[in-house]
Design a protein around this motif. Structure first.
Motif, PDB file in Angstrom:
ATOM      1  N   HIS A  54      26.738  17.512  12.681  1.00 44.46           N
ATOM      2  CA  HIS A  54      26.006  16.259  12.485  1.00 44.46           C
ATOM      3  C   HIS A  54      25.473  16.136  11.055  1.00 44.46           C
ATOM      4  O   HIS A  54      25.841  15.234  10.307  1.00 44.46           O
ATOM      5  N   SER A  55      24.572  17.051  10.677  1.00 47.12           N
ATOM      6  CA  SER A  55      23.998  17.003   9.329  1.00 47.12           C
ATOM      7  C   SER A  55      24.748  17.890   8.352  1.00 47.12           C
ATOM      8  O   SER A  55      24.824  17.597   7.158  1.00 47.12           O
ATOM      9  N   ASN A  56      25.300  19.012   8.814  1.00 49.38           N
ATOM     10  CA  ASN A  56      26.125  19.881   7.971  1.00 49.38           C
ATOM     11  C   ASN A  56      27.098  20.631   8.857  1.00 49.38           C
ATOM     12  O   ASN A  56      27.025  20.553  10.081  1.00 49.38           O
ATOM     13  N   ASP A  57      27.989  21.361   8.224  1.00 49.92           N
ATOM     14  CA  ASP A  57      29.042  22.066   8.963  1.00 49.92           C
ATOM     15  C   ASP A  57      28.703  23.525   9.228  1.00 49.92           C
ATOM     16  O   ASP A  57      29.535  24.267   9.763  1.00 49.92           O
ATOM     17  N   PHE A  58      27.493  23.982   8.856  1.00 48.02           N
ATOM     18  CA  PHE A  58      27.134  25.386   9.057  1.00 48.02           C
ATOM     19  C   PHE A  58      26.817  25.633  10.527  1.00 48.02           C
ATOM     20  O   PHE A  58      26.019  24.901  11.135  1.00 48.02           O
ATOM     21  N   VAL A  59      27.438  26.675  11.086  1.00 45.78           N
ATOM     22  CA  VAL A  59      27.243  27.039  12.484  1.00 45.78           C
ATOM     23  C   VAL A  59      27.012  28.545  12.563  1.00 45.78           C
ATOM     24  O   VAL A  59      27.776  29.334  11.988  1.00 45.78           O
ATOM     25  N   ARG A  60      25.932  28.947  13.257  1.00 44.87           N
ATOM     26  CA  ARG A  60      25.672  30.366  13.475  1.00 44.87           C
ATOM     27  C   ARG A  60      26.144  30.765  14.862  1.00 44.87           C
ATOM     28  O   ARG A  60      25.849  30.083  15.846  1.00 44.87           O
ATOM     29  N   LEU A  61      26.869  31.859  14.917  1.00 44.03           N
ATOM     30  CA  LEU A  61      27.389  32.371  16.175  1.00 44.03           C
ATOM     31  C   LEU A  61      26.786  33.735  16.465  1.00 44.03           C
ATOM     32  O   LEU A  61      26.541  34.530  15.545  1.00 44.03           O
ATOM     33  N   ASP A  62      26.556  34.007  17.740  1.00 43.85           N
ATOM     34  CA  ASP A  62      25.997  35.284  18.191  1.00 43.85           C
ATOM     35  C   ASP A  62      26.976  35.958  19.131  1.00 43.85           C
ATOM     36  O   ASP A  62      27.566  35.300  19.998  1.00 43.85           O
ATOM     37  N   LEU A  97      24.826  40.593  17.118  1.00 44.89           N
ATOM     38  CA  LEU A  97      25.380  40.405  15.776  1.00 44.89           C
ATOM     39  C   LEU A  97      25.459  38.905  15.511  1.00 44.89           C
ATOM     40  O   LEU A  97      26.088  38.160  16.268  1.00 44.89           O
ATOM     41  N   ARG A  98      24.809  38.469  14.419  1.00 46.83           N
ATOM     42  CA  ARG A  98      24.776  37.049  14.072  1.00 46.83           C
ATOM     43  C   ARG A  98      25.486  36.831  12.738  1.00 46.83           C
ATOM     44  O   ARG A  98      25.249  37.573  11.780  1.00 46.83           O
ATOM     45  N   PHE A  99      26.335  35.796  12.716  1.00 46.19           N
ATOM     46  CA  PHE A  99      27.056  35.471  11.492  1.00 46.19           C
ATOM     47  C   PHE A  99      27.256  33.965  11.434  1.00 46.19           C
ATOM     48  O   PHE A  99      27.107  33.250  12.438  1.00 46.19           O
ATOM     49  N   TRP A 100      27.616  33.451  10.236  1.00 46.75           N
ATOM     50  CA  TRP A 100      27.739  32.018   9.980  1.00 46.75           C
ATOM     51  C   TRP A 100      29.172  31.644   9.619  1.00 46.75           C
ATOM     52  O   TRP A 100      29.878  32.430   8.985  1.00 46.75           O
ATOM     53  N   ILE A 101      29.572  30.439  10.052  1.00 42.69           N
ATOM     54  CA  ILE A 101      30.854  29.870   9.634  1.00 42.69           C
ATOM     55  C   ILE A 101      30.597  28.432   9.157  1.00 42.69           C
ATOM     56  O   ILE A 101      29.514  27.878   9.380  1.00 42.69           O
ATOM     57  N   LYS A 102      31.581  27.858   8.490  1.00 38.19           N
ATOM     58  CA  LYS A 102      31.425  26.506   7.956  1.00 38.19           C
ATOM     59  C   LYS A 102      32.523  25.560   8.446  1.00 38.19           C
ATOM     60  O   LYS A 102      32.621  24.428   7.992  1.00 38.19           O
ATOM     61  N   ASP A 103      33.350  26.017   9.357  1.00 38.73           N
ATOM     62  CA  ASP A 103      34.458  25.183   9.835  1.00 38.73           C
ATOM     63  C   ASP A 103      34.535  25.239  11.367  1.00 38.73           C
ATOM     64  O   ASP A 103      35.453  25.863  11.922  1.00 38.73           O
TER      65      ASP A 103
END
Length: 451
Positions: A332-340, A390-396
């Protein structure tokens, strides 16, 4: 007796004149002479055109199959040509014979052949021009209407038929509706709707190419242009044939009230679609989650939104659900998504080393952002393992979430296996009490076994 000035009397006179003309033409064809000879020649040309259609149709089909890289519109043109090869061949043969007879033999004895050639050519042109109408029932109606009108016009009986159709009318007070008016309205409205579709398609393509307009506003602008053009085409067409719509105002109001109660959901979806486009909460290309549905918005329609999942399924979600339900918009506002992701290791393994290996393994996976460094924390001590997150970020997020989780899990597996970190699984120890029935059964079984 019906007075001569009565509308029904005029209708009967028109019908009688039309019948007499058809009867006279039929008698002239059945009588021996050049008209009958021209009919026989035309029948022979029909048979020859049918044979050429069968032969050249197979040749055209084989030729197209030997070609590669053709676009869809080229293939559609070939299909339409193949379907009308017989009519095309007849128009060519009849036109060639007509020219020969006009210049070599008797010009006055080739009228029917020239008329048939002209009508066949007109039929072919109408058939191809009618492809501009996308709606199949409307296209067939326009095609047959133009064919009939062209035939009547070439036979010089269009005015007589028009007078006949105008005589078949329904009169209520000052309101008069004839068959001619209905047919004219259908043709005019169909032509105007076709023009409106062409203009709206061109305008929509221009709007979509403008990068200064957001995707949601592009959809809203295209829908607005389509509604405006189609509405104008309908009302202009109806007014052009002389139908007064003011008398239908009260009736249309009553119908509108009834439809309002019966189409509440439809209207709600329409209004919700406009709200979505205006507030830009959801736009084409966004990745959303609604319940168990995860995918990206392909199109925003007037009634529903098309959501395509990773497995190729296309869900048509009503606009009202997107307004009233809880929707997760991953972009919505940006493409950053954090996954656990969660995992566990044995109590004998050093937790400091486990955390370090997990972070390094995640950093080495494609699509995981390095400037938003992964982190790993202990979240509890389980029955069989020390539990971690374990937490990490993706942009797509459009690239999928399950696949990136799977790649990180695989990287953890390889890293733990290389450094001897074990991933435990639940184990249970069963203790048999000596005085229990199971212990006595086992003892008896051991005594009965042969030595």
């Amino acid at each position: 007796m019906i007075p001569e000035s009565h509308p029904f009397s005029n209708f009967l006179l028109s019908l009688q004149a039309l019948f007499d003309g058809v009867l006279g033409f039929g008698e002239s064809i059945l009588s021996p002479g050049w008209r009958q000879n021209q009919i026989l020649i035309l029948l022979a040309l029909v048979a020859l055109a049918w044979v050429l259609h069968r032969v050249t149709g197979v040749m055209l089909q084989n030729w197209v199959r030997s070609r590669e890289g053709w676009s869809k519109w080229q293939l559609r043109v070939v299909v339409q040509v193949k379907r009308r090869l017989g009519l095309i061949w007849f128009a060519l043969l009849a036109g060639l014979l007509y020219q020969v007879m006009q210049n070599v033999t008797w010009p006055s004895r080739s009228y029917l052949i020239g008329l048939a050639a002209t009508l066949a050519a007109i039929y072919v042109g109408i058939a191809f021009a009618a492809r501009l109408v996308r709606n199949r029932p409307l296209r067939r109606m326009v095609t047959w209407g133009l064919w009939i009108y062209a035939t009547l016009f070439m036979l010089n009986v269009a005015d007589d038929v028009a007078l006949f159709l105008d005589g078949v009318a329904l009169t209520v007070g000052e309101f008069r509706l004839s068959v001619l008016t209905i047919l004219t309205a259908l043709v005019v409205v169909g032509a105007l709707l076709t023009m409106a579709r062409l203009v709206s398609t061109t305008t929509a393509a221009t709007i979509r190419k403008n990068e200064d307009i957001s995707p949601s506003m592009q959809v809203l602008a295209v829908k607005g242009v389509q509604i405006l053009l189609y509405g104008l085409a309908f009302f202009i067409g109806v007014r052009a044939v002389g139908i007064d719509l003011t008398g239908l105002a009260v009736l249309s109001g009553a119908i509108g009230v009834g439809l309002g109660f019966g189409l509440q959901k439809v209207v709600s979806n329409l209004v919700s679609g406009v709200i979505i486009l205006l507030d830009k909460s959801i736009k084409p290309g966004d990745v959303i989650s609604l319940g168990e549905t995860f995918g990206w918005i392909q199109t925003l329609g007037a009634r529903y939104a098309s959501v395509v999942t990773r497995d190729g399924k296309e869900y048509l979600i009503p606009n009202e659900d997107l307004i009233t339900g809880q929707v997760v918009n991953w972009s919505h506002s940006n493409d950053f998504v954090r996954l656990d992701i969660y995992f566990g290791t044995a109590y004998s393994d050093d937790p400091h080393l486990v955390r370090k290996l997990a972070v390094e393994a995640a950093k080495g996976v494609d699509r995981v952002l390095s400037y938003k460094a992964p982190v790993c924390h202990i979240v509890g001590f389980g029955d069989s393992s020390v539990d971690y997150i374990l937490r990490f970020w993706i942009k797509d997020p459009t690239g999928g979430l399950t696949n990136i989780r799977g790649n990180v899990y695989l990287a953890l597996w390889d890293a733990f296996k290389e450094h001897g970190i074990s991933i435990p699984f639940p184990q249970r120890e069963v203790k048999v009490i000596e005085d229990s029935q199971l212990a006595l059964s086992r003892a008896a079984a051991s005594r009965d076994m042969p030595e």
